[in-house]
Design a protein around this motif. Structure first.
Motif, PDB file in Angstrom:
ATOM      1  N   PRO A   1      92.731 -10.319  26.287  1.00 26.61           N
ATOM      2  CA  PRO A   1      93.086 -11.201  27.244  1.00 26.61           C
ATOM      3  C   PRO A   1      92.169 -12.262  27.610  1.00 26.61           C
ATOM      4  CG  PRO A   1      93.068  -8.624  27.907  1.00 26.61           C
ATOM      5  CD  PRO A   1      92.472  -8.765  26.588  1.00 26.61           C
ATOM      6  N   ALA A   2      91.012 -12.203  27.285  1.00 25.82           N
ATOM      7  CA  ALA A   2      90.113 -13.267  27.444  1.00 25.82           C
ATOM      8  C   ALA A   2      90.523 -14.499  26.350  1.00 25.82           C
ATOM      9  CB  ALA A   2      88.618 -12.875  27.482  1.00 25.82           C
ATOM     10  N   ASP A   3      90.994 -14.410  25.401  1.00 23.29           N
ATOM     11  CA  ASP A   3      91.317 -15.453  24.373  1.00 23.29           C
ATOM     12  C   ASP A   3      92.784 -16.050  24.781  1.00 23.29           C
ATOM     13  OD1 ASP A   3      88.982 -14.680  23.234  1.00 23.29           O
ATOM     14  OD2 ASP A   3      90.079 -13.295  21.446  1.00 23.29           O
ATOM     15  N   VAL A   4      93.430 -15.433  25.765  1.00 25.68           N
ATOM     16  CA  VAL A   4      94.583 -16.055  25.897  1.00 25.68           C
ATOM     17  C   VAL A   4      94.696 -17.363  26.354  1.00 25.68           C
ATOM     18  CG1 VAL A   4      96.760 -15.819  26.988  1.00 25.68           C
ATOM     19  CG2 VAL A   4      95.804 -13.865  26.204  1.00 25.68           C
ATOM     20  N   ALA A   5      93.590 -17.646  27.312  1.00 25.79           N
ATOM     21  CA  ALA A   5      93.524 -19.085  27.937  1.00 25.79           C
ATOM     22  C   ALA A   5      92.979 -20.023  26.785  1.00 25.79           C
ATOM     23  CB  ALA A   5      92.487 -18.865  28.926  1.00 25.79           C
TER      24      ALA A   5
END
Length: 676
Positions: free
Chosen positions: A153-157
Motif C-alpha cells: 500500500p505504501a507504493d501505490v502513491a
C-alpha cells in the motif's frame, strides 16, 4: 486503464521525447520551446549524423501539442526498411540525448511494441509482459527505466497500478529515478546492443567501383545520401517503372566513368543479389560474368536504372519541390551549430581554407540547410536529382583521367557466411558466448547432469518451462560426476525421494513432500509389467560398494535393499541421462535438434567429436573428454537379390553394408573409467 497507443507500422520505429519545459499558460510558447529543443538536439547530434546514409528515412523530430493525457512532446518516426541497424542506431541516439540533456525522458517502440524488452528478455521481472508493460518503459539519463507495479500500500502513491496518463508516468520516472531504474542485467543487454555505435555505421560502409554515367557520379559526389532512394527505386521496380528504361532520357550509357561509390552493406547486398538484364534498346551492354569488369558494369547499370526510374516518377508526378538553397548560414543558431562541431572535433584539426576543411564545411552546411528548416516536409529525391543535374558542372574527360588514381574497392567477403561464423554469431546473440572456457581442454560430463537437474527443479507453468541460466543451481564444488556414478543409494534415491525417521518422504533438494499412498500401488503394477520385458537391462546400473570401497565404515544390523537382494543394482539416473543425451546429440548429425537446443539454452555446449572428424566420420558425440572407443560388430551384408527363374541373368551383387553407427565413447573422469 492504461492509455492504449496506436500500433506502429511495420519497419517503422517511433520515438517520443519529453523535454523538461518551464510552465507556461500559452500553448504557442510550448511549441516555440520545443522548436528550440529540436535545434539543440540536432546540433548536438549533427557530428554523428552528417555522413550517415540511411536505408529509407533519417532521424527527424517535430513538435506535437498536448492531446488527451499526452503532454507536449517531440515525435519522430523513421522507416528503416530492411536495415535493422538503422533502428538500433536511433536507439543509440536517444540514449545519448537523454544522457546529455537534463530532465529529458524518452520512449521508443516499433511494430513489436517494447522491442527493448525483447532484447533484454532474459533479465525481465516475472510480472512484466506485453500487457503490463504499457506506458511503463522509458529512457532517462542514458538508462532504461521501468515503472514497477506497487507491491505494498505504501507504493501505490508513487507507482500506480494502472497508468492512465503518459504525463504522470514521465513525472514518475523523473521523481523516482532510483526505484524505476531497470536491473543491471537489463542495462547490460541493451548496452551490448548499442555500445559499438557510432563506429559501427562506419564499419558497415562499403566502397565499390561502379561504371556509371558521369552525371550520376557528380550527383553522388554532391550528395552521397541519394544512393539510398536510387537503390530502393531499382529494388522495388515493376514493369511500368521499366518502361522509361527502354530508352534512357537522363542517364544514357555513352558518358560512363568508373566511380568509387559509397554505400551501406545492406544497399550493396541488395544491388548485388538482384538478377537483372537490361533492355536491348537501352544501349547497356554488360560483359560476361567471368570478366573482372563485370561487377562494376553490373552495379553501374542497376544504379542508372534506379536513378532513371526516380527522375521519371518525379517528372511525371509533378513533384517539383522547391529546393531551398537560400537557408541563411549566419546568426546565433548557425554560430552555435559550428561551435558544437568544433567542440566535437568534426573538422579533425584542419586549418580553415584547406581542402579537407572546405569539404567538411560543405557537408555541414548541407546538413544544416536540410534539417534546420521549420517546415517538416521532405524533398522528393527525384526532384532533388533533377535540380542537381541543372546546377552541377559535369567534367567527363576529367573524371576519366582520374580513374587511374581511384582507391581499390572494399572486399565483399563479408557477404559469404561460413558455418563457423554463423555459430559464433548465434553464441554471441544467445548470451552463451564465452561460457566454454575449460582450462584442461576436457569436457566435464557432470555439466550435463547438473544442468538437467537444475532444469527439472525449475518452475514451469502454462506459459512453458523455464531454463536455468548458465551456472544457475549448479554448485562448482559439487562432487564430480564420477562420484555420483559410484555412490550407492537407496531405491527411493532413484526418484529423488529420501525417507526420514517418521516414514515420510521428502525431496533432497526441495521441501518435504508427502508421498501419496496410491503411489505404492502404481509402482507395484509398473514393476509387474516391466518384469516381463527386457526394459530393465537397457539401463546403466550403479556399481556395488564393497567393504574395500568403504574402509572404516561400521556395519549396522539394519539391512538395506542391496543386502536383501544380491542381484539388485540401482539404476544410475545421471549416467543414463548423459548417455541418452549424447546418443540424441549424435543422431542430430550436426543439425539443430532438441538436445543441442535444450543444453544450449542452459549454457552447455557439447564439443564436436574430433576423433571421428579425423577418421572421416560424421558424428557429433563429444570426444574432448578422454575417451576410449568400444569396438562395434561388423554389420552383416544383406543377402543377394533373388532373380526370376524365367531369365538367365546373374543375381545382382550384394549391396555394400550400411555405414557404422556412431560409436559411443567411454568417459574417463579423473582416475576411474565409466562406460557411457
Amino acid at each position: 486503464m492504461a492509455e492504449k497507443q496506436n500500433r506502429v507500422a511495420e519497419d517503422v520505429v517511433e520515438y517520443c521525447l519529453f523535454p523538461l519545459l518551464s510552465e507556461s499558460e500559452n500553448g504557442s510558447d510550448d511549441i516555440k520551446n520545443l522548436q528550440q529543443c529540436i535545434n539543440s538536439f540536432l546540433t548536438f547530434l549533427s557530428p554523428t549524423l552528417i555522413d550517415v546514409i540511411w536505408q529509407n528515412e533519417g532521424f527527424k523530430l517535430k513538435a506535437v501539442e498536448e492531446k488527451g493525457s499526452s503532454p507536449v512532446h517531440l515525435l519522430g518516426e523513421t522507416n528503416f526498411g530492411e536495415n535493422v541497424q538503422d533502428e538500433w542506431f536511433i536507439v543509440y541516439l536517444i540514449f545519448q540525448l537523454t544522457k546529455h540533456f537534463t530532465g529529458l525522458v524518452a520512449k521508443i517502440r516499433d511494430s513489436d511494441e517494447e522491442f527493448l524488452l525483447i532484447e533484454a528478455a532474459d533479465g525481465l521481472p516475472k510480472w512484466l509482459n506485453p500487457e503490463s508493460a504499457e506506458n511503463r518503459v522509458y529512457i532517462y539519463n542514458g538508462e532504461l527505466h521501468i515503472i514497477p507495479i506497487p507491491q505494498s500500500p505504501a507504493d501505490v502513491a508513487a507507482f500506480p497500478r494502472s497508468i492512465t496518463s503518459i504525463g504522470d508516468a514521465v513525472e514518475c520516472v523523473r521523481t523516482y529515478s532510483e526505484q524505476t531504474r531497470a536491473s543491471k542485467q537489463i542495462q547490460t543487454a541493451i548496452n551490448n546492443r548499442i555500445k559499438n555505435f557510432p563506429d559501427l555505421m562506419s564499419e558497415h560502409t562499403h566502397y565499390a567501383h561502379c561504371y556509371i554515367p558521369a552525371s550520376i557520379a557528380a550527383v553522388l559526389d554532391e550528395k552521397p545520401q541519394l544512393i539510398a532512394p536510387a537503390v530502393r527505386a531499382f529494388y522495388y521496380r515493376d514493369p511500368i517503372d521499366l518502361k522509361c528504361c527502354r530508352t534512357f532520357q537522363y542517364f544514357r550509357p555513352g558518358t560512363r566513368v568508373v566511380h568509387r561509390t559509397r554505400l551501406t552493406r545492406c544497399l550493396y547486398a541488395q544491388l548485388v543479389h538482384q538478377n537483372f538484364q537490361p533492355d536491348k534498346r537501352s544501349g547497356w551492354v554488360i560483359p560476361s560474368t567471368s570478366s573482372p569488369k563485370f561487377r562494376s558494369h553490373d552495379l553501374g547499370m542497376k544504379l542508372a536504372h534506379g536513378f532513371e526510374i526516380m527522375c521519371h516518377k518525379s517528372e511525371s508526378g509533378g513533384n517539383h519541390s522547391n529546393i531551398n538553397d537560400d537557408q541563411p548560414t549566419s546568426g546565433v543558431r548557425w554560430q552555435q551549430y559550428i561551435q558544437t562541431l568544433k567542440d566535437k572535433n568534426y573538422f579533425r584539426g584542419e586549418l580553415e581554407g584547406s581542402v579537407l576543411y572546405e569539404q567538411l564545411m560543405g557537408n555541414a552546411r548541407k546538413f544544416y540547410k536540410e534539417n534546420f528548416r521549420h517546415s517538416n516536409r521532405g524533398d522528393d529525391p527525384g526532384a532533388e536529382v533533377l535540380h542537381l543535374l541543372k546546377t552541377l558542372d559535369v567534367d567527363i574527360e576529367g573524371r576519366r583521367r582520374a580513374e587511374q588514381y581511384l582507391e581499390s574497392p572494399d572486399d565483399d567477403s563479408w557477404m559469404n557466411l561460413t558455418p563457423e561464423s554463423l555459430d559464433e554469431m548465434m553464441r554471441e546473440r544467445s548470451g552463451n558466448y564465452g561460457n566454454q572456457e575449460d582450462t584442461d581442454n576436457v569436457f566435464d560430463l557432470g555439466k550435463i547432469a547438473d544442468s538437467m537437474k537444475a532444469f527439472v527443479g525449475n518452475v514451469s507453468s502454462a506459459d512453458g518451462a523455464e531454463f536455468p541460466s548458465a551456472g544457475d543451481d549448479v554448485e562448482e564444488d559439487e562432487t564430480q560426476f564420477e562420484d555420483s556414478c559410484s555412490d550407492s543409494s537407496s531405491d527411493m534415491d532413484e526418484y529423488g525421494w529420501e525417507e526420514d525417521e517418521e516414514g515420510k518422504t521428502s525431496s533432497s533438494k526441495h521441501a518435504r513432500i508427502k508421498r501419496p499412498p496410491s503411489l505404492d500401488k502404481y509402482m507395484d503394477i509398473m514393476d509387474k509389467e516391466l518384469s516381463k520385458t527386457d526394459v530393465g537391462k537397457s539401463f546403466e546400473k550403479q556399481k556395488k560398494k564393497t567393504e574395500k570401497d568403504t574402509p572404516g565404515k561400521v556395519q549396522t544390523p539394519d539391512k538395506d535393499i542391496n543386502e536383501e537382494d544380491d542381484d539388485f543394482q540401482p539404476v544410475d539416473i545421471d549416467l543414463n541421462t548423459v548417455k541418452n543425451l549424447l546418443e540424441s546429440y549424435g543422431a542430430q548429425e550436426g543439425l539443430a535438434g532438441p538436445t543441442s537446443n535444450i543444453l544450449g539454452s542452459m549454457g552447455v555446449t557439447i564439443p564436436p567429436n574430433m576423433d571421428n572428424i579425423e577418421n572421416g566420420e560424421n558424428t557429433n558425440i563429444p570426444s574432448k573428454i578422454n575417451a576410449e572407443k568400444k569396438p562395434m560388430p561388423k554389420p552383416r551384408p544383406k543377402p543377394a537379390a533373388r532373380t526370376s527363374t524365367n531369365t538367365t541373368q546373374k543375381a545382382a551383387p550384394p549391396r555394400p553394408p550400411p555405414p557404422r553407427a556412431a560409436r559411443t565413447p567411454r568417459a574417463r573422469l579423473d582416475s576411474k573409467e565409466t562406460d557411457v
